[in-house]
Design an enzyme around this catalytic site. Structure first.
Site, PDB file in Angstrom:
ATOM      1  N   GLU B  54      14.019  -0.699  -1.669  1.00 36.70           N
ATOM      2  CA  GLU B  54      15.121  -1.586  -2.034  1.00 36.70           C
ATOM      3  C   GLU B  54      16.458  -1.131  -1.469  1.00 36.70           C
ATOM      4  OE1 GLU B  54      13.400   0.539  -3.826  1.00 36.70           O
ATOM      5  OE2 GLU B  54      14.016   0.541  -5.939  1.00 36.70           O
ATOM      6  N   CYS B  85      18.667   3.835  -6.427  1.00 38.51           N
ATOM      7  CA  CYS B  85      18.533   2.433  -6.008  1.00 38.51           C
ATOM      8  C   CYS B  85      19.214   1.479  -6.994  1.00 38.51           C
ATOM      9  CB  CYS B  85      17.066   2.091  -5.833  1.00 38.51           C
ATOM     10  SG  CYS B  85      16.342   2.976  -4.425  1.00 38.51           S
TER      11      CYS B  85
END
Lengths: 165, 165
Positions: B54, B85
């Site tokens: 991500e 993240c």
């Protein structure tokens, strides 16, 4: 002594960011007494939300060493890391993190969280805070004051990391 | 329906990671019903501690759109984001995060932290969890089982993010 010297180098990076119109935060990564990577905040220039000084420095250090694991590294940063950057340093298994000024609005190493020392995660970093704190904070204060005077920011005290919101 | 479809694409990315010997996590970034970026975990291949699916997808989306701010984007991830993240998605002002499996050892959106919804930070993401959870988790289980059988990992149940420690 070593910490002061390397924080001085991180501060030089922060000043380089300010000269480019970026929020003045700088970082250096040191292994065995040698600087293996350095970087400053480049979010606006690169249009990259992850381009904080220490995240860039950690990526460059990994690239220089040929591996993602930086278990013998110390990262020097002029500002307390945000959650993203603290998480990156845990992921990189950084041995030690030294930072200058605290960031009460987004700091993840004492201010809002203590991510670097969370025993539930699979790595902890040794932390030292407040090194050259006054000088590191003064860079930010000077930058935001100039910005307010020049452009009129919407908020009187934007987060150290975030001059646009 | 849309969420299932896009999570299916993220799952395809996760499978691509597994085929390369990387922990199978995939992500796609969607704006206005269109995929603007996709990525899978590449930590080992790139030797980059920040190369989670991500984080790469968010960087690629910012690059594609020419700005770090992704305020109209939804990020689909097969695994609950780690602190790094989750922090990156807050920094990028991501509107919505949808993930599949939970990560009890490092998850920062429900398991260990709730970084995406912290009102003290300057942005919150809407969160939906558990989409295609069984399939997303099965990819990870299959990967680690094969790894244990083939190489004999030191620990019987490594963190989903971290097969080497």
């Amino acid at each position: 002594m070593e910490d002061l010297r390397f924080m001085g180098l991180a501060l030089r990076e922060a000043r380089a960011a300010a000269a480019l119109g970026e929020v003045p935060v700088g970082a250096v990564v040191v292994v065995g007494g040698e600087v293996v990577a350095s970087a400053h905040n480049r979010r606006e220039l690169d249009g990259d939300p992850t381009a904080h000084a220490e995240l860039l420095a950690v990526r460059r250090a990994a690239e220089a060493r040929g591996h993602w694991r930086l278990h013998d590294a110390t990262v020097y940063i002029t500002l307390e890391p945000c959650p993203m950057c603290a998480g990156a340093m845990v992921n990189a298994r950084v041995a030690r993190v030294v930072f200058g000024a605290f960031d009460p609005k987004a700091g993840a190493s004492g201010s809002l969280y203590r991510l670097l020392e969370d025993r539930r995660l699979n790595h902890r970093c040794e932390v030292r805070s407040g090194v050259l704190e006054g000088l590191c904070a003064a860079e930010l204060t000077r930058f935001f004051r100039a910005l307010r005077q020049g452009k009129g920011l919407p908020k009187p005290r934007p987060s150290a990391r975030d001059r646009e919101d």
